[in-house]
Design a protein around this motif. Sequence first.
Motif, short mmCIF file in Angstrom:
data_model
loop_
_atom_site.label_atom_id
_atom_site.label_comp_id
_atom_site.label_asym_id
_atom_site.label_seq_id
_atom_site.Cartn_x
_atom_site.Cartn_y
_atom_site.Cartn_z
N ASP A 252 0.85 -1.19 0.00
CA ASP A 252 0.00 0.00 0.00
C ASP A 252 0.88 1.24 0.00
N GLY A 253 0.47 2.23 -0.75
CA GLY A 253 1.21 3.49 -0.77
C GLY A 253 2.28 3.55 -1.84
N CYS A 254 2.65 2.38 -2.43
CA CYS A 254 3.64 2.39 -3.51
C CYS A 254 2.93 2.65 -4.83
N ASP A 255 3.60 3.41 -5.68
CA ASP A 255 2.95 3.77 -6.94
C ASP A 255 3.31 2.77 -8.03
N ASN A 256 2.29 2.21 -8.67
CA ASN A 256 2.53 1.31 -9.80
C ASN A 256 2.51 2.14 -11.07
N SER A 257 3.64 2.75 -11.41
CA SER A 257 3.62 3.65 -12.58
C SER A 257 4.76 3.33 -13.55
N LEU A 271 4.44 -5.49 -19.03
CA LEU A 271 3.43 -5.20 -18.00
C LEU A 271 3.18 -3.70 -18.02
N LEU A 272 1.92 -3.31 -18.25
CA LEU A 272 1.59 -1.90 -18.34
C LEU A 272 0.66 -1.55 -17.18
N PRO A 273 0.97 -0.51 -16.42
CA PRO A 273 0.16 -0.23 -15.23
C PRO A 273 -1.27 0.21 -15.56
N LEU A 274 -2.24 -0.36 -14.82
CA LEU A 274 -3.64 0.03 -14.99
C LEU A 274 -4.13 0.81 -13.78
N SER A 275 -3.66 0.38 -12.59
CA SER A 275 -4.06 1.04 -11.35
C SER A 275 -2.94 0.76 -10.35
N ASP A 276 -3.13 1.14 -9.09
CA ASP A 276 -2.07 0.92 -8.10
C ASP A 276 -1.79 -0.56 -7.87
N LYS A 277 -2.80 -1.41 -8.15
CA LYS A 277 -2.64 -2.84 -7.83
C LYS A 277 -2.79 -3.76 -9.04
#
Length: 478
Positions: A252-257, A271-277
Amino acid sequence: MLVLLRKKGGAAATAQVCSIAKRLLATTTAETTTAETTTTKGSPAEEHYDIIIGGGGMVGTTLAAAMTKNATLADKKVLLLEAAPEFKGFDASGPFLNRVSAINQSSIDLFKSIDAWPHIEAARCKPVKQMQVWEANSDALIQIQQDNFASDVACIVENKLILDAVYAHVRAAAPNYKVLNKARIQCVSLPRESGASNTRVQLQDGRSFSCELLIGADGCNSVVRKQMGVDVFSFKYDRMSLVANLDLNIEDGCDNSVAWQRFLPNGPIALLPLSDKQSSLVWSTTVPHARQLLAMEPSQFVDAVNEAFCRQYPRMDVADKAMQAVNAFFGNKGSQHLRQYPPRVSGLQERTRATFPLGFLHASSYVCNGAALVGDAAHRIHPLAGQGVNLGFGDVRHLVETLAEGAYAGFRLGDTQHLIKYERKCLAKNVPIMVGVHGLHSVYSTQFSPIVLLRSLGLQLTENLPPIKNMFIKSAMG
Ligand SMILES: Cc1cc2nc3c(=O)[nH]c(=O)nc-3n(C[C@H](O)[C@H](O)[C@H](O)COP(=O)(O)OP(=O)(O)OC[C@H]3O[C@@H](n4cnc5c(N)ncnc54)[C@H](O)[C@@H]3O)c2cc1C
Protein backbone atom coordinates in the motif's frame (compact mmCIF):
# COMPACT_ATOMS: atom_id res chain seq x y z
CA MET A 1 -29.14 -13.65 -59.38
CA LEU A 2 -27.41 -12.36 -56.26
CA VAL A 3 -29.02 -15.12 -54.19
CA LEU A 4 -27.86 -17.78 -56.62
CA LEU A 5 -24.31 -16.47 -56.56
CA ARG A 6 -24.27 -16.36 -52.78
CA LYS A 7 -25.30 -20.02 -52.69
CA LYS A 8 -22.09 -20.87 -54.51
CA GLY A 9 -20.23 -19.57 -51.43
CA GLY A 10 -16.53 -18.74 -51.18
CA ALA A 11 -14.41 -15.81 -52.25
CA ALA A 12 -15.13 -16.24 -55.97
CA ALA A 13 -18.86 -15.84 -55.47
CA THR A 14 -18.33 -12.80 -53.23
CA ALA A 15 -16.08 -11.24 -55.89
CA GLN A 16 -18.76 -11.85 -58.53
CA VAL A 17 -21.48 -10.32 -56.34
CA CYS A 18 -19.21 -7.36 -55.82
CA SER A 19 -18.48 -6.89 -59.50
CA ILE A 20 -22.18 -7.07 -60.42
CA ALA A 21 -23.06 -4.64 -57.64
CA LYS A 22 -20.29 -2.34 -58.88
CA ARG A 23 -21.69 -2.38 -62.42
CA LEU A 24 -25.12 -1.55 -61.05
CA LEU A 25 -23.66 1.21 -58.92
CA ALA A 26 -21.74 2.58 -61.90
CA THR A 27 -24.91 2.69 -64.05
CA THR A 28 -26.79 4.62 -61.43
CA THR A 29 -23.84 6.93 -60.75
CA ALA A 30 -24.25 8.63 -64.08
CA GLU A 31 -27.77 9.57 -63.04
CA THR A 32 -26.79 10.84 -59.58
CA THR A 33 -26.86 14.49 -58.71
CA THR A 34 -25.08 16.07 -55.77
CA ALA A 35 -28.36 16.71 -53.99
CA GLU A 36 -28.55 15.23 -50.48
CA THR A 37 -31.00 12.51 -51.42
CA THR A 38 -30.95 11.32 -54.99
CA THR A 39 -33.38 9.08 -56.81
CA THR A 40 -32.64 7.13 -59.95
CA LYS A 41 -35.21 5.61 -62.23
CA GLY A 42 -36.59 2.52 -60.54
CA SER A 43 -34.08 2.57 -57.63
CA PRO A 44 -34.78 3.60 -54.03
CA ALA A 45 -33.65 6.96 -52.67
CA GLU A 46 -29.91 7.00 -52.00
CA GLU A 47 -28.40 9.33 -49.44
CA HIS A 48 -25.45 11.47 -50.40
CA TYR A 49 -22.80 12.57 -47.91
CA ASP A 50 -19.77 14.80 -48.16
CA ILE A 51 -17.68 12.21 -46.31
CA ILE A 52 -18.31 8.59 -45.38
CA ILE A 53 -16.01 6.95 -42.83
CA GLY A 54 -15.99 3.17 -43.17
CA GLY A 55 -15.17 1.66 -39.74
CA GLY A 56 -15.97 3.04 -36.31
CA GLY A 57 -13.01 1.65 -34.34
CA MET A 58 -10.77 3.93 -32.27
CA VAL A 59 -9.28 5.61 -35.36
CA GLY A 60 -12.45 6.05 -37.46
CA THR A 61 -14.47 7.43 -34.55
CA THR A 62 -11.65 9.75 -33.41
CA LEU A 63 -11.46 11.03 -36.99
CA ALA A 64 -15.20 11.79 -36.98
CA ALA A 65 -14.89 13.51 -33.59
CA ALA A 66 -11.89 15.57 -34.75
CA MET A 67 -13.83 16.71 -37.85
CA THR A 68 -16.74 17.90 -35.67
CA LYS A 69 -14.25 20.14 -33.86
CA ASN A 70 -12.77 21.66 -37.01
CA ALA A 71 -14.38 24.93 -38.06
CA THR A 72 -14.19 24.11 -41.79
CA LEU A 73 -15.39 20.49 -41.52
CA ALA A 74 -17.99 20.75 -38.74
CA ASP A 75 -20.82 21.62 -41.12
CA LYS A 76 -20.06 18.82 -43.61
CA LYS A 77 -22.50 15.95 -43.90
CA VAL A 78 -20.69 12.91 -42.53
CA LEU A 79 -21.73 9.27 -42.16
CA LEU A 80 -19.85 6.78 -39.97
CA LEU A 81 -20.51 3.16 -41.01
CA GLU A 82 -19.66 0.50 -38.42
CA ALA A 83 -20.15 -3.23 -38.89
CA ALA A 84 -20.57 -3.95 -35.15
CA PRO A 85 -23.77 -3.35 -33.17
CA GLU A 86 -24.27 -0.02 -31.40
CA PHE A 87 -21.55 0.93 -28.90
CA LYS A 88 -23.02 0.56 -25.42
CA GLY A 89 -20.71 3.02 -23.65
CA PHE A 90 -18.06 2.54 -20.99
CA ASP A 91 -18.55 1.85 -17.28
CA ALA A 92 -15.68 3.33 -15.26
CA SER A 93 -16.93 1.61 -12.08
CA GLY A 94 -16.61 -1.88 -13.60
CA PRO A 95 -13.49 -4.09 -13.71
CA PHE A 96 -10.70 -3.08 -16.09
CA LEU A 97 -11.19 -4.30 -19.65
CA ASN A 98 -8.46 -6.37 -21.28
CA ARG A 99 -7.95 -4.23 -24.42
CA VAL A 100 -5.79 -1.26 -23.51
CA SER A 101 -3.40 1.02 -25.37
CA ALA A 102 -0.29 2.94 -24.36
CA ILE A 103 -1.19 6.40 -25.64
CA ASN A 104 1.75 8.67 -26.39
CA GLN A 105 2.01 12.40 -25.79
CA SER A 106 1.17 13.31 -29.35
CA SER A 107 -2.11 11.35 -29.18
CA ILE A 108 -2.89 12.88 -25.78
CA ASP A 109 -2.43 16.33 -27.38
CA LEU A 110 -4.87 15.33 -30.14
CA PHE A 111 -7.46 14.26 -27.54
CA LYS A 112 -6.90 17.49 -25.64
CA SER A 113 -7.38 19.53 -28.81
CA ILE A 114 -10.76 17.91 -29.45
CA ASP A 115 -11.83 18.13 -25.82
CA ALA A 116 -11.91 14.34 -25.32
CA TRP A 117 -9.04 14.05 -22.82
CA PRO A 118 -10.94 15.45 -19.78
CA HIS A 119 -13.51 12.64 -20.26
CA ILE A 120 -10.73 10.02 -20.25
CA GLU A 121 -8.91 11.53 -17.26
CA ALA A 122 -12.12 11.86 -15.27
CA ALA A 123 -12.96 8.17 -15.87
CA ARG A 124 -9.65 6.33 -15.35
CA CYS A 125 -6.25 6.11 -17.00
CA LYS A 126 -2.79 5.44 -15.66
CA PRO A 127 0.18 7.67 -16.48
CA VAL A 128 3.46 5.81 -17.09
CA LYS A 129 6.23 7.69 -15.31
CA GLN A 130 9.04 5.26 -16.01
CA MET A 131 9.80 2.47 -18.43
CA GLN A 132 12.41 -0.28 -18.22
CA VAL A 133 13.26 -2.40 -21.23
CA TRP A 134 15.80 -5.17 -20.84
CA GLU A 135 16.84 -8.34 -22.53
CA ALA A 136 17.09 -11.96 -21.48
CA ASN A 137 20.49 -12.89 -22.94
CA SER A 138 22.64 -10.07 -21.53
CA ASP A 139 22.69 -7.25 -18.99
CA ALA A 140 21.68 -4.60 -21.56
CA LEU A 141 18.84 -2.37 -20.42
CA ILE A 142 17.30 1.02 -21.05
CA GLN A 143 15.37 3.11 -18.56
CA ILE A 144 13.16 5.99 -19.53
CA GLN A 145 11.93 8.30 -16.78
CA GLN A 146 9.43 11.08 -16.67
CA ASP A 147 12.32 13.44 -15.79
CA ASN A 148 13.83 12.92 -19.27
CA PHE A 149 10.89 15.11 -20.32
CA ALA A 150 8.39 17.33 -18.59
CA SER A 151 5.46 15.06 -19.45
CA ASP A 152 4.61 11.43 -18.66
CA VAL A 153 6.19 8.74 -20.86
CA ALA A 154 2.70 7.55 -21.96
CA CYS A 155 -0.72 6.88 -20.53
CA ILE A 156 -2.47 3.50 -20.40
CA VAL A 157 -6.11 3.79 -21.44
CA GLU A 158 -8.76 1.16 -22.11
CA ASN A 159 -9.72 1.11 -25.81
CA LYS A 160 -13.45 1.33 -25.02
CA LEU A 161 -12.89 4.41 -22.90
CA ILE A 162 -11.22 6.11 -25.87
CA LEU A 163 -14.23 5.16 -27.99
CA ASP A 164 -16.60 6.48 -25.34
CA ALA A 165 -14.79 9.82 -25.18
CA VAL A 166 -14.85 10.39 -28.93
CA TYR A 167 -18.35 9.00 -29.56
CA ALA A 168 -19.76 11.66 -27.23
CA HIS A 169 -18.57 14.35 -29.69
CA VAL A 170 -19.85 12.54 -32.78
CA ARG A 171 -23.31 12.09 -31.24
CA ALA A 172 -23.37 15.74 -30.20
CA ALA A 173 -22.76 16.77 -33.83
CA ALA A 174 -26.03 15.21 -35.09
CA PRO A 175 -27.75 15.73 -37.49
CA ASN A 176 -24.72 16.66 -39.64
CA TYR A 177 -22.82 13.65 -38.30
CA LYS A 178 -24.64 10.33 -38.33
CA VAL A 179 -23.58 6.85 -37.14
CA LEU A 180 -25.00 3.65 -38.66
CA ASN A 181 -24.31 0.39 -36.84
CA LYS A 182 -24.61 -3.15 -38.18
CA ALA A 183 -23.57 -1.48 -41.44
CA ARG A 184 -20.90 -3.65 -43.08
CA ILE A 185 -19.43 -2.26 -46.29
CA GLN A 186 -19.48 -4.88 -49.03
CA CYS A 187 -18.62 -2.96 -52.17
CA VAL A 188 -17.13 0.33 -53.16
CA SER A 189 -17.25 1.96 -56.57
CA LEU A 190 -14.62 4.64 -57.00
CA PRO A 191 -14.94 7.56 -59.42
CA ARG A 192 -12.11 6.31 -61.66
CA GLU A 193 -13.98 3.02 -62.24
CA SER A 194 -17.47 4.42 -62.70
CA GLY A 195 -16.59 7.63 -64.50
CA ALA A 196 -18.73 9.47 -61.96
CA SER A 197 -17.66 12.25 -59.66
CA ASN A 198 -18.75 10.49 -56.46
CA THR A 199 -17.71 7.35 -54.62
CA ARG A 200 -20.49 4.82 -54.08
CA VAL A 201 -20.69 2.49 -51.11
CA GLN A 202 -22.87 -0.59 -50.85
CA LEU A 203 -23.57 -2.36 -47.58
CA GLN A 204 -23.97 -6.09 -47.11
CA ASP A 205 -27.70 -5.56 -46.44
CA GLY A 206 -28.14 -3.87 -49.84
CA ARG A 207 -28.34 -0.22 -48.73
CA SER A 208 -26.14 2.13 -50.70
CA PHE A 209 -24.78 5.65 -50.28
CA SER A 210 -22.71 8.10 -52.27
CA CYS A 211 -20.08 10.57 -51.09
CA GLU A 212 -17.31 12.89 -52.26
CA LEU A 213 -14.77 11.11 -50.10
CA LEU A 214 -14.78 7.64 -48.55
CA ILE A 215 -12.31 7.14 -45.70
CA GLY A 216 -11.33 3.53 -45.01
CA ALA A 217 -10.89 3.13 -41.24
CA ASP A 218 -11.97 -0.49 -41.39
CA GLY A 219 -8.91 -2.15 -39.89
CA CYS A 220 -6.21 -4.44 -41.26
CA ASN A 221 -8.60 -6.45 -43.49
CA SER A 222 -9.97 -3.22 -44.99
CA VAL A 223 -12.55 -3.69 -47.74
CA VAL A 224 -11.99 -0.06 -48.78
CA ARG A 225 -8.25 -0.68 -49.27
CA LYS A 226 -8.92 -3.80 -51.33
CA GLN A 227 -11.31 -1.88 -53.58
CA MET A 228 -8.79 0.95 -53.98
CA GLY A 229 -6.51 -1.64 -55.55
CA VAL A 230 -3.36 -0.31 -53.89
CA ASP A 231 -0.36 -2.60 -53.49
CA VAL A 232 0.12 -3.94 -50.01
CA PHE A 233 3.27 -5.22 -48.35
CA SER A 234 2.18 -7.62 -45.62
CA PHE A 235 3.22 -10.76 -43.79
CA LYS A 236 2.34 -12.72 -40.67
CA TYR A 237 4.75 -12.87 -37.74
CA ASP A 238 3.73 -16.42 -36.75
CA ARG A 239 3.40 -14.95 -33.29
CA MET A 240 0.43 -14.14 -31.10
CA SER A 241 -0.01 -11.56 -28.37
CA LEU A 242 -1.68 -12.81 -25.25
CA VAL A 243 -3.29 -10.11 -23.12
CA ALA A 244 -4.58 -10.42 -19.54
CA ASN A 245 -5.21 -8.22 -16.51
CA LEU A 246 -3.11 -9.15 -13.50
CA ASP A 247 -3.16 -8.42 -9.77
CA LEU A 248 0.18 -7.29 -8.36
CA ASN A 249 1.85 -7.78 -5.05
CA ILE A 250 2.49 -4.10 -4.33
CA GLU A 251 2.63 -2.61 -0.85
CA ASP A 252 0.00 0.00 0.00
CA GLY A 253 1.21 3.49 -0.77
CA CYS A 254 3.64 2.39 -3.51
CA ASP A 255 2.95 3.77 -6.94
CA ASN A 256 2.53 1.31 -9.80
CA SER A 257 3.62 3.65 -12.58
CA VAL A 258 6.40 1.72 -14.35
CA ALA A 259 5.96 -0.03 -17.71
CA TRP A 260 8.16 -3.14 -17.90
CA GLN A 261 9.22 -4.94 -21.05
CA ARG A 262 11.61 -7.87 -21.29
CA PHE A 263 12.72 -9.32 -24.61
CA LEU A 264 12.52 -13.12 -24.27
CA PRO A 265 13.75 -15.55 -26.93
CA ASN A 266 10.17 -16.04 -28.28
CA GLY A 267 9.17 -12.39 -28.10
CA PRO A 268 8.65 -9.51 -25.66
CA ILE A 269 6.61 -9.69 -22.44
CA ALA A 270 5.26 -6.39 -21.09
CA LEU A 271 3.43 -5.20 -18.00
CA LEU A 272 1.59 -1.90 -18.34
CA PRO A 273 0.16 -0.23 -15.23
CA LEU A 274 -3.64 0.03 -14.99
CA SER A 275 -4.06 1.04 -11.35
CA ASP A 276 -2.07 0.92 -8.10
CA LYS A 277 -2.64 -2.84 -7.83
CA GLN A 278 -3.26 -4.05 -11.38
CA SER A 279 -1.35 -4.16 -14.64
CA SER A 280 -2.13 -5.25 -18.18
CA LEU A 281 -0.01 -8.03 -19.63
CA VAL A 282 0.94 -8.15 -23.31
CA TRP A 283 2.98 -11.29 -24.00
CA SER A 284 3.98 -11.85 -27.62
CA THR A 285 5.15 -15.37 -28.25
CA THR A 286 4.91 -18.31 -30.64
CA VAL A 287 1.41 -19.50 -31.54
CA PRO A 288 1.66 -22.90 -29.73
CA HIS A 289 3.08 -21.22 -26.61
CA ALA A 290 0.30 -18.57 -26.64
CA ARG A 291 -2.32 -21.34 -26.87
CA GLN A 292 -0.64 -23.20 -24.01
CA LEU A 293 -0.67 -20.04 -21.85
CA LEU A 294 -4.33 -19.46 -22.69
CA ALA A 295 -5.27 -22.97 -21.55
CA MET A 296 -3.33 -22.92 -18.25
CA GLU A 297 -4.98 -22.92 -14.83
CA PRO A 298 -4.87 -19.36 -13.41
CA SER A 299 -2.28 -20.20 -10.73
CA GLN A 300 -0.06 -21.95 -13.27
CA PHE A 301 -0.42 -18.95 -15.60
CA VAL A 302 0.60 -16.52 -12.84
CA ASP A 303 3.69 -18.65 -12.14
CA ALA A 304 4.57 -18.63 -15.84
CA VAL A 305 4.37 -14.82 -15.96
CA ASN A 306 6.53 -14.40 -12.84
CA GLU A 307 9.06 -16.85 -14.20
CA ALA A 308 9.21 -15.07 -17.55
CA PHE A 309 10.24 -11.81 -15.88
CA CYS A 310 12.85 -13.37 -13.57
CA ARG A 311 14.21 -16.50 -15.23
CA GLN A 312 17.93 -16.57 -16.09
CA TYR A 313 18.35 -17.39 -19.79
CA PRO A 314 21.65 -18.65 -21.24
CA ARG A 315 24.05 -15.70 -21.18
CA MET A 316 26.45 -14.68 -23.87
CA ASP A 317 29.85 -14.15 -22.35
CA VAL A 318 31.05 -11.80 -25.06
CA ALA A 319 27.90 -9.65 -24.74
CA ASP A 320 28.32 -9.43 -20.95
CA LYS A 321 31.98 -8.39 -21.39
CA ALA A 322 30.98 -5.80 -23.96
CA MET A 323 28.37 -4.39 -21.53
CA GLN A 324 31.00 -4.13 -18.81
CA ALA A 325 33.34 -2.33 -21.23
CA VAL A 326 30.61 0.14 -22.26
CA ASN A 327 29.72 0.88 -18.65
CA ALA A 328 33.40 1.28 -17.72
CA PHE A 329 33.92 3.65 -20.68
CA PHE A 330 31.00 5.81 -19.56
CA GLY A 331 32.26 5.79 -15.98
CA ASN A 332 29.46 3.42 -15.02
CA LYS A 333 26.91 6.06 -15.87
CA GLY A 334 24.86 3.29 -17.40
CA SER A 335 24.12 1.85 -14.02
CA GLN A 336 23.20 5.17 -12.44
CA HIS A 337 19.60 4.03 -12.53
CA LEU A 338 19.81 0.68 -10.81
CA ARG A 339 18.25 -2.29 -12.54
CA GLN A 340 14.81 -2.86 -11.10
CA TYR A 341 12.59 -5.90 -11.14
CA PRO A 342 8.85 -5.78 -11.77
CA PRO A 343 6.48 -6.44 -8.88
CA ARG A 344 5.40 -10.05 -8.41
CA VAL A 345 2.13 -11.00 -10.02
CA SER A 346 -0.30 -12.44 -7.47
CA GLY A 347 -3.43 -13.19 -9.48
CA LEU A 348 -5.23 -13.24 -12.80
CA GLN A 349 -8.44 -11.29 -13.34
CA GLU A 350 -11.15 -13.69 -14.52
CA ARG A 351 -11.96 -13.87 -18.22
CA THR A 352 -9.34 -11.31 -19.25
CA ARG A 353 -7.04 -13.66 -21.16
CA ALA A 354 -7.28 -13.32 -24.96
CA THR A 355 -4.94 -13.81 -27.90
CA PHE A 356 -4.43 -11.80 -31.09
CA PRO A 357 -2.51 -12.82 -34.22
CA LEU A 358 0.29 -10.45 -35.19
CA GLY A 359 1.17 -9.18 -38.62
CA PHE A 360 2.85 -6.41 -40.57
CA LEU A 361 1.07 -4.48 -43.29
CA HIS A 362 1.73 -1.31 -45.23
CA ALA A 363 -0.32 0.07 -48.11
CA SER A 364 1.82 1.48 -50.92
CA SER A 365 -0.57 4.42 -51.16
CA TYR A 366 -3.03 5.87 -48.66
CA VAL A 367 -5.16 7.82 -51.16
CA CYS A 368 -6.81 7.67 -54.57
CA ASN A 369 -9.45 9.77 -56.25
CA GLY A 370 -12.48 9.63 -53.93
CA ALA A 371 -10.93 7.56 -51.11
CA ALA A 372 -8.30 7.63 -48.35
CA LEU A 373 -7.07 5.21 -45.68
CA VAL A 374 -6.37 5.75 -41.99
CA GLY A 375 -5.19 3.58 -39.09
CA ASP A 376 -4.74 -0.18 -39.40
CA ALA A 377 -6.41 -0.08 -42.83
CA ALA A 378 -3.19 1.60 -44.05
CA HIS A 379 -0.59 0.15 -41.68
CA ARG A 380 -0.33 -2.57 -39.06
CA ILE A 381 2.65 -3.17 -36.80
CA HIS A 382 3.87 -5.43 -34.00
CA PRO A 383 2.62 -4.12 -30.63
CA LEU A 384 6.08 -4.30 -29.02
CA ALA A 385 6.52 -0.52 -29.10
CA GLY A 386 2.87 0.37 -28.44
CA GLN A 387 2.73 2.49 -31.61
CA GLY A 388 -0.09 1.03 -33.77
CA VAL A 389 -3.03 3.16 -32.79
CA ASN A 390 -0.77 6.14 -32.09
CA LEU A 391 0.22 6.09 -35.78
CA GLY A 392 -3.53 5.96 -36.59
CA PHE A 393 -4.17 9.02 -34.43
CA GLY A 394 -1.30 10.74 -36.24
CA ASP A 395 -3.10 9.97 -39.54
CA VAL A 396 -6.25 11.55 -38.08
CA ARG A 397 -4.40 14.79 -37.30
CA HIS A 398 -2.87 14.98 -40.77
CA LEU A 399 -6.10 14.09 -42.59
CA VAL A 400 -8.22 16.65 -40.73
CA GLU A 401 -5.59 19.33 -41.43
CA THR A 402 -5.37 18.41 -45.13
CA LEU A 403 -9.15 18.19 -45.65
CA ALA A 404 -9.77 21.51 -43.90
CA GLU A 405 -7.07 23.26 -45.96
CA GLY A 406 -8.41 21.71 -49.17
CA ALA A 407 -12.05 22.57 -48.44
CA TYR A 408 -11.02 26.13 -47.57
CA ALA A 409 -9.08 26.41 -50.83
CA GLY A 410 -12.09 25.15 -52.82
CA PHE A 411 -10.85 21.62 -53.67
CA ARG A 412 -13.32 18.74 -53.83
CA LEU A 413 -12.92 16.61 -50.71
CA GLY A 414 -12.02 13.52 -52.75
CA ASP A 415 -9.52 15.26 -55.05
CA THR A 416 -6.28 13.23 -55.15
CA GLN A 417 -4.24 16.32 -55.99
CA HIS A 418 -4.99 17.57 -52.54
CA LEU A 419 -5.24 14.25 -50.67
CA ILE A 420 -1.69 13.41 -51.71
CA LYS A 421 -0.45 16.00 -49.20
CA TYR A 422 -2.01 13.86 -46.47
CA GLU A 423 -0.23 10.79 -47.79
CA ARG A 424 3.14 12.54 -47.88
CA LYS A 425 2.86 13.74 -44.28
CA CYS A 426 1.86 10.26 -43.08
CA LEU A 427 4.55 8.39 -44.99
CA ALA A 428 7.27 10.66 -43.60
CA LYS A 429 6.11 9.87 -40.08
CA ASN A 430 4.91 6.27 -40.32
CA VAL A 431 7.52 4.53 -42.48
CA PRO A 432 10.55 5.13 -40.21
CA ILE A 433 8.57 3.95 -37.17
CA MET A 434 7.29 0.86 -38.98
CA VAL A 435 10.77 -0.05 -40.19
CA GLY A 436 12.19 0.56 -36.71
CA VAL A 437 9.57 -1.56 -34.92
CA HIS A 438 9.90 -4.41 -37.42
CA GLY A 439 13.71 -4.15 -37.07
CA LEU A 440 13.41 -4.46 -33.28
CA HIS A 441 11.23 -7.54 -33.67
CA SER A 442 13.79 -9.07 -36.05
CA VAL A 443 16.90 -8.42 -33.97
CA TYR A 444 15.22 -9.68 -30.81
CA SER A 445 13.90 -12.85 -32.49
CA THR A 446 17.30 -14.46 -32.84
CA GLN A 447 19.86 -16.07 -30.55
CA PHE A 448 22.60 -15.69 -33.19
CA SER A 449 25.58 -14.52 -31.11
CA PRO A 450 26.77 -11.57 -33.26
CA ILE A 451 23.21 -10.18 -33.33
CA VAL A 452 22.82 -10.65 -29.56
CA LEU A 453 26.09 -8.75 -29.14
CA LEU A 454 25.07 -5.95 -31.51
CA ARG A 455 21.58 -5.48 -30.04
CA SER A 456 22.97 -5.49 -26.47
CA LEU A 457 25.54 -2.87 -27.46
CA GLY A 458 22.87 -0.85 -29.24
CA LEU A 459 20.57 -0.84 -26.21
CA GLN A 460 23.36 -0.03 -23.75
CA LEU A 461 24.83 2.74 -25.92
CA THR A 462 21.37 4.26 -26.30
CA GLU A 463 21.07 4.19 -22.49
CA ASN A 464 24.47 5.87 -22.09
CA LEU A 465 24.26 8.52 -24.82
CA PRO A 466 21.66 11.12 -23.79
CA PRO A 467 21.22 12.70 -27.29
CA ILE A 468 20.48 9.29 -28.87
CA LYS A 469 18.30 8.29 -25.94
CA ASN A 470 16.32 11.54 -26.15
CA MET A 471 15.88 11.14 -29.91
CA PHE A 472 14.62 7.59 -29.35
CA ILE A 473 12.21 8.69 -26.60
CA LYS A 474 10.95 11.68 -28.60
CA SER A 475 10.09 9.46 -31.56
CA ALA A 476 8.30 6.95 -29.26
CA MET A 477 6.34 9.78 -27.65
CA GLY A 478 5.21 10.97 -31.08
C1 LIG B 1 -2.28 -7.07 -28.27
C2 LIG B 1 -2.23 -5.70 -28.89
C3 LIG B 1 -1.80 -4.63 -28.13
C4 LIG B 1 -1.74 -3.36 -28.69
N1 LIG B 1 -1.28 -2.33 -27.93
C5 LIG B 1 -1.17 -1.11 -28.48
C6 LIG B 1 -0.67 -0.01 -27.72
O1 LIG B 1 -0.35 -0.15 -26.53
N2 LIG B 1 -0.55 1.20 -28.32
C7 LIG B 1 -0.87 1.39 -29.63
O2 LIG B 1 -0.70 2.49 -30.16
N3 LIG B 1 -1.38 0.36 -30.38
C8 LIG B 1 -1.53 -0.86 -29.84
N4 LIG B 1 -2.04 -1.89 -30.59
C9 LIG B 1 -2.50 -1.63 -31.97
C10 LIG B 1 -3.94 -1.09 -31.97
O3 LIG B 1 -4.79 -1.93 -31.21
C11 LIG B 1 -4.46 -0.95 -33.40
O4 LIG B 1 -3.52 -0.21 -34.12
C12 LIG B 1 -5.82 -0.25 -33.40
O5 LIG B 1 -6.80 -1.01 -32.76
C13 LIG B 1 -6.27 0.04 -34.84
O6 LIG B 1 -7.46 0.80 -34.78
P1 LIG B 1 -8.33 1.03 -36.10
O7 LIG B 1 -9.52 1.83 -35.65
O8 LIG B 1 -7.48 1.54 -37.19
O9 LIG B 1 -8.76 -0.43 -36.57
P2 LIG B 1 -9.70 -1.50 -35.83
O10 LIG B 1 -9.53 -1.43 -34.35
O11 LIG B 1 -9.44 -2.79 -36.49
O12 LIG B 1 -11.18 -0.99 -36.16
C14 LIG B 1 -11.77 -1.19 -37.42
C15 LIG B 1 -13.27 -1.00 -37.28
O13 LIG B 1 -13.87 -1.16 -38.56
C16 LIG B 1 -14.99 -2.02 -38.47
N5 LIG B 1 -15.10 -2.69 -39.78
C17 LIG B 1 -14.29 -3.65 -40.29
N6 LIG B 1 -14.67 -3.98 -41.55
C18 LIG B 1 -15.77 -3.22 -41.82
C19 LIG B 1 -16.62 -3.09 -42.95
N7 LIG B 1 -16.44 -3.84 -44.05
N8 LIG B 1 -17.64 -2.20 -42.89
C20 LIG B 1 -17.84 -1.42 -41.78
N9 LIG B 1 -17.06 -1.50 -40.68
C21 LIG B 1 -16.03 -2.38 -40.71
C22 LIG B 1 -14.67 -2.98 -37.33
O14 LIG B 1 -15.85 -3.52 -36.76
C23 LIG B 1 -13.91 -2.05 -36.37
O15 LIG B 1 -14.77 -1.41 -35.47
C24 LIG B 1 -2.12 -3.17 -30.05
C25 LIG B 1 -2.55 -4.25 -30.82
C26 LIG B 1 -2.61 -5.51 -30.24
C27 LIG B 1 -3.07 -6.67 -31.07
